[in-house]
Design a protein around this motif. Structure first.
Motif, PDB file in Angstrom:
ATOM      1  N   ASP A 112       0.830  -1.210   0.000  1.00 49.23           N
ATOM      2  CA  ASP A 112       0.000   0.000   0.000  1.00 49.23           C
ATOM      3  C   ASP A 112       0.863   1.258   0.000  1.00 49.23           C
ATOM      4  N   MET A 113       1.944   1.240   0.776  1.00 46.35           N
ATOM      5  CA  MET A 113       2.818   2.406   0.851  1.00 46.35           C
ATOM      6  C   MET A 113       3.530   2.662  -0.469  1.00 46.35           C
ATOM      7  N   VAL A 114       4.013   1.582  -1.099  1.00 46.36           N
ATOM      8  CA  VAL A 114       4.712   1.729  -2.383  1.00 46.36           C
ATOM      9  C   VAL A 114       3.761   2.252  -3.455  1.00 46.36           C
ATOM     10  N   LEU A 115       2.536   1.707  -3.498  1.00 47.08           N
ATOM     11  CA  LEU A 115       1.581   2.150  -4.508  1.00 47.08           C
ATOM     12  C   LEU A 115       1.165   3.600  -4.284  1.00 47.08           C
ATOM     13  N   LYS A 116       1.038   3.998  -3.019  1.00 46.31           N
ATOM     14  CA  LYS A 116       0.693   5.390  -2.735  1.00 46.31           C
ATOM     15  C   LYS A 116       1.802   6.320  -3.228  1.00 46.31           C
ATOM     16  N   ASP A 117       3.049   5.925  -2.991  1.00 41.52           N
ATOM     17  CA  ASP A 117       4.186   6.711  -3.449  1.00 41.52           C
ATOM     18  C   ASP A 117       4.207   6.788  -4.972  1.00 41.52           C
ATOM     19  N   LEU A 118       3.884   5.648  -5.607  1.00 38.54           N
ATOM     20  CA  LEU A 118       3.863   5.601  -7.074  1.00 38.54           C
ATOM     21  C   LEU A 118       2.816   6.558  -7.633  1.00 38.54           C
ATOM     22  N   MET A 119       1.628   6.538  -7.068  1.00 39.79           N
ATOM     23  CA  MET A 119       0.554   7.392  -7.576  1.00 39.79           C
ATOM     24  C   MET A 119       0.870   8.880  -7.379  1.00 39.79           C
ATOM     25  N   GLU A 120       1.630   9.191  -6.323  1.00 43.81           N
ATOM     26  CA  GLU A 120       1.967  10.589  -6.069  1.00 43.81           C
ATOM     27  C   GLU A 120       3.140  11.068  -6.913  1.00 43.81           C
ATOM     28  N   LYS A 121       4.151  10.200  -7.107  1.00 34.71           N
ATOM     29  CA  LYS A 121       5.381  10.633  -7.770  1.00 34.71           C
ATOM     30  C   LYS A 121       5.521  10.124  -9.204  1.00 34.71           C
ATOM     31  N   GLY A 122       4.652   9.183  -9.607  1.00 36.32           N
ATOM     32  CA  GLY A 122       4.768   8.621 -10.947  1.00 36.32           C
ATOM     33  C   GLY A 122       4.418   9.623 -12.032  1.00 36.32           C
ATOM     34  N   ILE A 123       4.826   9.296 -13.259  1.00 40.10           N
ATOM     35  CA  ILE A 123       4.539  10.166 -14.401  1.00 40.10           C
ATOM     36  C   ILE A 123       3.116   9.906 -14.874  1.00 40.10           C
ATOM     37  N   HIS A 124       2.316  10.950 -14.968  1.00 43.47           N
ATOM     38  CA  HIS A 124       0.929  10.814 -15.399  1.00 43.47           C
ATOM     39  C   HIS A 124       0.772  11.310 -16.834  1.00 43.47           C
ATOM     40  N   VAL A 125      -0.104  10.666 -17.583  1.00 44.44           N
ATOM     41  CA  VAL A 125      -0.341  11.004 -18.986  1.00 44.44           C
ATOM     42  C   VAL A 125      -1.829  11.267 -19.191  1.00 44.44           C
ATOM     43  N   GLU A 126      -2.172  11.610 -20.429  1.00 49.73           N
ATOM     44  CA  GLU A 126      -3.565  11.867 -20.796  1.00 49.73           C
ATOM     45  C   GLU A 126      -4.218  12.881 -19.847  1.00 49.73           C
ATOM     46  N   GLY A 127      -3.537  14.043 -19.724  1.00 49.76           N
ATOM     47  CA  GLY A 127      -4.081  15.105 -18.900  1.00 49.76           C
ATOM     48  C   GLY A 127      -3.972  14.858 -17.417  1.00 49.76           C
ATOM     49  N   GLY A 128      -3.141  13.905 -17.042  1.00 44.57           N
ATOM     50  CA  GLY A 128      -2.941  13.619 -15.620  1.00 44.57           C
ATOM     51  C   GLY A 128      -3.898  12.614 -15.040  1.00 44.57           C
ATOM     52  N   ASP A 129      -4.776  12.040 -15.888  1.00 45.59           N
ATOM     53  CA  ASP A 129      -5.785  11.099 -15.381  1.00 45.59           C
ATOM     54  C   ASP A 129      -5.283   9.657 -15.336  1.00 45.59           C
ATOM     55  N   LYS A 130      -4.170   9.374 -15.990  1.00 44.90           N
ATOM     56  CA  LYS A 130      -3.725   7.990 -16.143  1.00 44.90           C
ATOM     57  C   LYS A 130      -2.234   7.894 -15.853  1.00 44.90           C
ATOM     58  N   LEU A 131      -1.833   6.836 -15.148  1.00 46.11           N
ATOM     59  CA  LEU A 131      -0.426   6.607 -14.846  1.00 46.11           C
ATOM     60  C   LEU A 131       0.284   6.090 -16.093  1.00 46.11           C
ATOM     61  N   GLY A 132       1.425   6.667 -16.424  1.00 48.33           N
ATOM     62  CA  GLY A 132       2.196   6.217 -17.576  1.00 48.33           C
ATOM     63  C   GLY A 132       2.863   4.879 -17.311  1.00 48.33           C
ATOM     64  N   LYS A 133       3.544   4.345 -18.327  1.00 49.78           N
ATOM     65  CA  LYS A 133       4.202   3.041 -18.194  1.00 49.78           C
ATOM     66  C   LYS A 133       5.272   3.125 -17.108  1.00 49.78           C
ATOM     67  N   THR A 134       5.235   2.194 -16.198  1.00 49.01           N
ATOM     68  CA  THR A 134       6.120   2.211 -15.042  1.00 49.01           C
ATOM     69  C   THR A 134       6.623   0.805 -14.769  1.00 49.01           C
ATOM     70  N   ILE A 135       7.870   0.687 -14.355  1.00 45.88           N
ATOM     71  CA  ILE A 135       8.421  -0.597 -13.935  1.00 45.88           C
ATOM     72  C   ILE A 135       8.787  -0.501 -12.459  1.00 45.88           C
ATOM     73  N   ILE A 136       8.342  -1.474 -11.671  1.00 46.68           N
ATOM     74  CA  ILE A 136       8.689  -1.519 -10.251  1.00 46.68           C
ATOM     75  C   ILE A 136       9.698  -2.635 -10.030  1.00 46.68           C
ATOM     76  N   PHE A 137      10.848  -2.326  -9.487  1.00 44.50           N
ATOM     77  CA  PHE A 137      11.834  -3.333  -9.125  1.00 44.50           C
ATOM     78  C   PHE A 137      11.791  -3.485  -7.611  1.00 44.50           C
ATOM     79  N   ALA A 138      11.273  -4.611  -7.135  1.00 46.49           N
ATOM     80  CA  ALA A 138      11.184  -4.834  -5.693  1.00 46.49           C
ATOM     81  C   ALA A 138      12.538  -5.268  -5.163  1.00 46.49           C
ATOM     82  N   LYS A 139      12.785  -4.983  -3.883  1.00 48.76           N
ATOM     83  CA  LYS A 139      14.058  -5.342  -3.281  1.00 48.76           C
ATOM     84  C   LYS A 139      14.282  -6.844  -3.340  1.00 48.76           C
ATOM     85  N   ASN A 140      13.215  -7.583  -3.103  1.00 49.93           N
ATOM     86  CA  ASN A 140      13.284  -9.034  -3.242  1.00 49.93           C
ATOM     87  C   ASN A 140      12.964  -9.367  -4.689  1.00 49.93           C
TER      88      ASN A 140
END
Length: 626
Positions: A591-619
């Protein structure tokens, strides 16, 4: 009296004993009912072995076919039992999924093979081995009537409706598994189990007959056994081909050479060629060649060398193979539709695949950076191959519904003249479609269940000329590789991240040298060309993952939860950060990682949609691509 009477006093086998009795009694109703019940009894018996024998673990899938082909399972059973079990499975599948009639002889053979496996269980796991020999005279006699397909399907579903998860049963029996394994090892130490073999010639023919019927062929209509040929290189100049398969026009389509089950089927290759030479002179048509020992089957047709296949082509597929000898146009002077793919590297990829196919290669792998247009490239390849009459039916596979839906839309927009079917959408009709889109599990089910309007199997071995595997670094190594083993189409893999690990090797799947795909266009080059921009990273850390957990630092509420989680024996005041990913999971981390992603991720289509993102987990085991 019953062949399975020895099970009555052995309570440990009650899970499958009644199913064995019912399979025998099913002959009174019809051979098809008995075949379904034999398959069911075998499934219960195989699952019993997995439940109690500590040497076995459940493979990726717990369906019957996966269970009997598992390497550990094959390591403990007698090698002669596998083809017998496969016959029981196939005949049961034929009864459920096709309209082909089943004879009493076939149902009796299935019961015989079921008995052999049950006798092996008795030999391995009983205090006293009491299974006798299979006695056909004990079998009840009934009418060989044909039961309506709907009734057979209902019977099959009723039998499996109350199944529990195999892993649940294993957990319940955990305390017994080591002891049962030791019992088997002790019982099999001094003597080998003797499989009761039937007449080899008749049994082999029944195996081959079944495979032909599963492919939609009908005896006394389009198959002739012991077909006489002239022109053989012997004194009489005559011979008899084991099987010849005919088209609707009465012309031969294929010849089948049957070898002994104990022999390698490849020794029948030359004999099959001689029959094909004779048939070609007699009819003016070169038949497709199959040679088999009832367990393994090979196909041989120009311009390709012989290759192993999982079964026989149907009539339509064989007719198309022969027609393509004149219809196929060389893959030269290729015109690529710029409306589909107009970038230089996409065209190079298309030409590379065409060059590989022209050199009679049947597998190709494209390694292309995410965002570089792999799907468009694949669409252009389909466009070129269909215009040159190399392919008719195409299967597009991916591991996620979103990828399937996206690919379906792209193909529909760019190749609007070709009928499509999304198997995830029940409205589409796969029989009337040229390109089928599916996830792996949906296709696994459809192989057995999808039917034509006439009730025959739809997805036979040769149905697809081309299979496109999107994001082929996923799901293709063990769990769903059987799809590629089943279908005999050309394979085209699309991926941005191929693997070259020993147990997960993309290149090995496509029979290529590590690091040498058919064509590669990777991120560095795409960035240099200006087609893609380089990525930038945002690193997110959590306190637990960085510092671990210390009991004294927790709030009173968290201390209470902590104490509930661990009993006195497992309690520890400090948990190192390196241990967290190994055996402890914090519900809030994602939940914490996804919240951070939604706040800091790159948004497209007028800011309504999250752009392509890759998450590399520590494990690394949890690394996922979004």
């Amino acid at each position: 009296m019953s062949n399975f009477s020895f099970l009555k006093d052995k309570k440990q086998y009650r899970i499958f004993a009644n199913a064995c009795f019912e399979a025998e009694k099913g002959l009174v109703v019809s051979p098809a009912v008995s075949a379904i019940q034999s398959r069911r009894a075998l499934e219960l018996a195989v699952k019993w072995v997995y439940s109690y024998d500590g040497a076995l673990e459940v493979p990726y899938q717990d369906n019957l076919s996966s269970l009997i082909h598992d390497r550990e399972f094959l390591g403990i059973i007698d090698e002669e039992l596998l083809p017998m079990m496969k016959y029981v499975v196939k005949l049961g599948n034929q009864a459920v999924h096709t309209n082909a009639p089943i004879t009493r002889d076939e149902a009796v053979l299935s019961l015989h093979h079921l008995f052999q496996f049950i006798a092996w269980i008795d030999y391995c796991y009983s205090d006293e081995f009491t299974a006798g020999e299979f006695d056909e005279s004990l079998l009840p006699v009934g009418e060989e009537k044909k039961v309506r397909p709907k009734e057979l399907q209902d019977l099959y579903e009723q039998l499996s409706a109350k199944d529990r998860k195999l892993e649940e049963i294993i957990k319940e029996n955990q305390h017994l598994r080591k002891k049962v394994t030791e019992k088997r090892e002790q019982n099999t130490k001094e003597n080998n189990f003797q499989v009761d073999q039937l007449n080899e010639f008749e049994t082999r023919l029944k195996y081959i007959d079944l495979d032909l019927k599963l492919a939609g062929w009908e005896f006394n209509k389009d198959i002739i056994r012991e077909y006489p040929v002239v022109g053989m290189p012997n004194k009489e100049g005559k011979g008899f081909a084991d099987y010849v398969l005919f088209g609707d026009n009465g012309k031969p389509l294929a010849v089948v050479e049957a070898k002994r089950t104990a022999k390698d089927p490849k020794i029948g290759r030359q004999q099959a060629k001689l029959y094909a030479d004779c048939i070609e002179k007699m009819s003016g048509i070169r038949p497709v060649i199959f040679y088999t020992n009832g367990f393994e089957t090979y196909i041989w047709h120009d311009p390709y060398p012989p290759r192993k296949v999982s079964g026989f082509y149907n009539k339509e597929e064989l007719s198309l193979l022969i027609e393509r000898r004149q219809m196929k146009r060389p893959l030269t002077n290729i015109q690529i539709n710029d409306d589909i793919s107009n970038r230089y590297y996409q065209k190079e990829a298309i030409l590379s695949v065409c060059d590989a196919l022209s050199r009679n290669q049947r597998k190709a792998l494209l390694v292309m950076a995410t965002g570089s247009g792999k799907t468009r490239t694949a669409i252009s390849i389909v466009d070129v191959l269909t215009r040159h009459n190399w392919v008719k039916n195409v299967l597009f596979l991916a591991d996620r519904t979103a990828l399937i839906n996206q690919a379906y839309r792209n193909f529909n927009n760019l190749l609007p003249s070709i009928p499509l079917c999304n198997l995830l959408d029940n409205k589409d009709n796969p029989e009337e479609s040229r390109i089928v889109f599916s996830t792996y599990p949906t296709m696994m089910n459809a192989i057995d269940e999808a039917k034509r309007k006439n009730g025959k199997k739809l997805f036979t071995v040769g149905h697809f000329d081309l299979i496109i595997i999107d994001e082929s670094h996923r799901s293709i190594y063990k769990k769903y590789r059987s799809i590629f083993d089943y279908f005999d189409g050309i394979l085209l893999g699309l991926t941005a991240t191929p693997k070259d690990e020993i147990d997960k090797n993309t290149y090995e799947v496509f029979e290529m040298e590590n690091g040498v795909p058919t064509y590669a266009y990777e991120l560095d080059q795409a960035v240099k060309d200006g087609f893609l921009v380089d990525y930038r990273t945002i690193e997110t850390k959590t306190k637990f993952l960085e510092e671990g957990i210390h009991y004294d630092d927790l709030s009173e509420e968290d201390k209470e939860k902590y104490e509930e989680l661990f009993d006195e024996e497992d309690f520890r005041e400090d948990i190192d950060s390196s241990a967290l990913n190994e055996w402890l999971f914090n519900d809030n981390t994602i939940d914490m990682v996804l919240k951070d992603l939604m706040e800091k991720g790159i948004h497209v289509e007028g800011g309504d949609k999250l752009g392509k993102t890759i998450i590399f987990a520590k494990n690394h085991r949890h690394a996922e691509r979004m």
